[in-house]
Design a protein around this motif. Structure first.
Motif, PDB file in Angstrom:
ATOM      1  N   GLY A   1      -0.655  -5.463   2.152  1.00  0.00           N
ATOM      2  CA  GLY A   1      -0.702  -5.752   0.729  1.00  0.00           C
ATOM      3  C   GLY A   1      -0.686  -7.248   0.455  1.00  0.00           C
ATOM      4  O   GLY A   1      -0.395  -8.060   1.335  1.00  0.00           O
ATOM      5  N   GLU A   2      -1.006  -7.605  -0.784  1.00  0.00           N
ATOM      6  CA  GLU A   2      -0.974  -9.009  -1.207  1.00  0.00           C
ATOM      7  C   GLU A   2      -0.081  -9.147  -2.426  1.00  0.00           C
ATOM      8  O   GLU A   2      -0.249  -8.425  -3.413  1.00  0.00           O
ATOM      9  CB  GLU A   2      -2.381  -9.508  -1.537  1.00  0.00           C
ATOM     10  CG  GLU A   2      -2.415 -10.950  -2.031  1.00  0.00           C
ATOM     11  CD  GLU A   2      -3.826 -11.441  -2.344  1.00  0.00           C
ATOM     12  OE1 GLU A   2      -3.950 -12.372  -3.154  1.00  0.00           O
ATOM     13  OE2 GLU A   2      -4.796 -10.882  -1.789  1.00  0.00           O
ATOM     14  N   HIS A   3       0.881 -10.056  -2.345  1.00  0.00           N
ATOM     15  CA  HIS A   3       1.791 -10.303  -3.463  1.00  0.00           C
ATOM     16  C   HIS A   3       2.020 -11.802  -3.613  1.00  0.00           C
ATOM     17  O   HIS A   3       2.158 -12.518  -2.617  1.00  0.00           O
ATOM     18  CB  HIS A   3       3.141  -9.613  -3.235  1.00  0.00           C
ATOM     19  CG  HIS A   3       3.108  -8.130  -3.414  1.00  0.00           C
ATOM     20  ND1 HIS A   3       3.174  -7.524  -4.650  1.00  0.00           N
ATOM     21  CD2 HIS A   3       3.004  -7.127  -2.510  1.00  0.00           C
ATOM     22  CE1 HIS A   3       3.114  -6.211  -4.502  1.00  0.00           C
ATOM     23  NE2 HIS A   3       3.008  -5.946  -3.219  1.00  0.00           N
TER      24      HIS A   3
ATOM     25  N   VAL B   1      -4.343  -4.244  -0.640  1.00  0.00           N
ATOM     26  CA  VAL B   1      -5.023  -4.717  -1.841  1.00  0.00           C
ATOM     27  C   VAL B   1      -5.250  -6.210  -1.687  1.00  0.00           C
ATOM     28  O   VAL B   1      -4.383  -6.945  -1.230  1.00  0.00           O
ATOM     29  CB  VAL B   1      -4.234  -4.422  -3.137  1.00  0.00           C
ATOM     30  CG1 VAL B   1      -2.933  -5.190  -3.174  1.00  0.00           C
ATOM     31  CG2 VAL B   1      -5.049  -4.747  -4.384  1.00  0.00           C
TER      32      VAL B   1
ATOM     33  N   LEU C   1      -6.154  -9.158  -4.231  1.00  0.00           N
ATOM     34  CA  LEU C   1      -6.081  -9.321  -5.690  1.00  0.00           C
ATOM     35  C   LEU C   1      -7.289 -10.102  -6.201  1.00  0.00           C
ATOM     36  O   LEU C   1      -7.193 -11.222  -6.692  1.00  0.00           O
ATOM     37  CB  LEU C   1      -4.771 -10.018  -6.065  1.00  0.00           C
ATOM     38  CG  LEU C   1      -3.508  -9.249  -5.659  1.00  0.00           C
ATOM     39  CD1 LEU C   1      -2.260 -10.057  -5.987  1.00  0.00           C
ATOM     40  CD2 LEU C   1      -3.458  -7.887  -6.354  1.00  0.00           C
TER      41      LEU C   1
ATOM     42  N   GLY D   1      -4.440  -5.296  -9.441  1.00  0.00           N
ATOM     43  CA  GLY D   1      -3.069  -5.767  -9.277  1.00  0.00           C
ATOM     44  C   GLY D   1      -2.337  -5.951 -10.592  1.00  0.00           C
ATOM     45  O   GLY D   1      -1.474  -6.833 -10.703  1.00  0.00           O
TER      46      GLY D   1
ATOM     47  N   THR E   1       1.482 -12.365 -11.987  1.00  0.00           N
ATOM     48  CA  THR E   1       0.470 -12.935 -11.091  1.00  0.00           C
ATOM     49  C   THR E   1      -0.680 -13.519 -11.890  1.00  0.00           C
ATOM     50  O   THR E   1      -1.236 -14.562 -11.539  1.00  0.00           O
ATOM     51  CB  THR E   1      -0.040 -11.869 -10.106  1.00  0.00           C
ATOM     52  OG1 THR E   1       1.072 -11.297  -9.420  1.00  0.00           O
ATOM     53  CG2 THR E   1      -0.984 -12.482  -9.087  1.00  0.00           C
TER      54      THR E   1
ATOM     55  N   SER F   1      -8.524  -8.221 -16.954  1.00  0.00           N
ATOM     56  CA  SER F   1      -8.458  -7.757 -15.567  1.00  0.00           C
ATOM     57  C   SER F   1      -9.652  -6.890 -15.180  1.00  0.00           C
ATOM     58  O   SER F   1     -10.189  -7.030 -14.070  1.00  0.00           O
ATOM     59  CB  SER F   1      -7.149  -7.005 -15.318  1.00  0.00           C
ATOM     60  OG  SER F   1      -7.062  -5.841 -16.113  1.00  0.00           O
TER      61      SER F   1
END
Length: 343
Positions: free
Chosen positions: A48-50, A80, A82, A113, A119, A130
């Protein structure tokens, strides 16, 4: 049926021992888990991407490149990317480079996301945009990967003319790029229109909620692509497996509940709305998205869920809730010997 190791890089203390690894230990543990997953027969890894909250997964392509240098067959994927928040040119470059370095093993699951609105604020964007950002950026990345000269003059980033991407991916974009989503019909529509596979999200929810999404995706895909492409669906699960059911449940229950509470707090602290129901361990095991118990129990429920969602690819989240690396590695070995041969 293909099984992938899934991680979001959550970083919290183990509620059983109260020990919290360092950030470096957590990141390197993901790499070690991926190496073990390849040896056990897993098809791939998805990270994942955060960019908000206590996660260690802010740069998946860097972590995946490190994993790629120590593996030879493992598919190197994101849970994911983003893409609505990131510069699409940079996304196209980073994952093309990963694909080249790994000899065509990259897989990029892109999504909005929008569970973490902060973010969007971090990158100077509006959550209201988005959907447009997702669609525009996906199409621009596909153009950059497949066309010799690409020009852009639209919202979201500065214009450019006749850009030729170097390097280009080794793979055709259709196995390389996935659309991640399932909470709205728009994501399924986008995936079908572009002929891309669909990855359903990891969620504390009833898996049956995604059944109409998959049905809609497959119908739209057939209408848009005809017989030229075959639709592909991936589903995501929370998993804990041990030699017997009692051991798995005892080990996992406090960690799974802690992760559920922790994740909800992360979402609300970063501007999102967390609508999951109160934690019910037994319901998650019987009706929800959890696969927990002996290898035979896990195989049985996974098979039922695969039929329910018409999914051949399954992403299983093993290292959640502060579980020690040693226990994650033990589960990977057990899955390799007792689960993968039976699915």
């Amino acid at each position: 049926m293909r099984l992938n190791f899934l991680t979001f890089g959550d970083h919290l203390a183990d509620p059983v021992t109260e020990h919290r690894t360092s950030v470096a230990e957590r990141i390197n543990g993901i790499v070690e888990s991926a190496v073990a997953a390849e040896a056990a027969g897993f098809h791939g890894i998805n990270i994942g991407e955060h960019h908000a909250g206590a996660f260690v997964s802010s740069s998946p392509p860097v972590t995946l490149a490190a994993i790629g240098s120590r593996t030879s067959t493992l598919r190197l994927g994101t849970a994911v990317t983003l893409i609505a928040n990131l510069d699409p040119v940079r996304v196209a470059e980073d994952y093309a480079m990963l694909d080249v370095l790994s000899d065509g093993r990259a897989e990029v699951v892109v999504g909005r996301g929008n569970l973490f609105p902060s973010t969007y604020e971090l990158f100077g964007l509006s959550l209201d945009d988005s959907r447009r950002l997702l669609e525009d950026n996906v199409e621009l990345v596909l153009d950059l990967w497949t066309k010799d000269a690409v020009s852009w003059n639209g919202p979201g980033r500065p214009p450019f003319e006749n850009l030729s991407l170097t390097p280009r991916p080794v793979q055709d974009p259709h196995p390389l790029l996935w659309i991640g989503g399932g909470g709205s019909p728009e994501t399924a529509e986008l995936a079908a229109r572009l002929g891309l596979p669909l990855a359903l999200p990891s969620a504390f929810a009833d898996p049956t909620r995604f059944k109409p999404v998959v049905k809609d995706y497959r119908e739209r895909f057939a209408n848009a692509q005809g017989d030229t492409e075959v639709p592909r669906v991936a589903a995501s699960w929370h998993m804990n497996v041990a030699k017997n059911s009692q051991e798995a449940k005892k080990r996992w229950a406090p960690r799974y509940e802690a992760y559920h509470q922790w994740f909800g707090k992360q979402v609300t602290e970063h501007g999102g709305e967390y609508k999951a129901a109160a934690f019910d361990f037994d319901w998650m095991l019987t009706e929800g998205s959890a696969l927990c118990g002996s290898p035979a129990e896990v195989v049985d429920k996974l098979s039922r869920m695969a039929t329910l969602l018409e999914a051949e690819d399954h992403l299983v989240y093993l290292d959640m809730g502060g579980i020690p690396l040693e226990e994650t590695l033990d589960m990977i070995d057990l899955i390799g010997s007792e689960v993968i041969p039976h699915i």
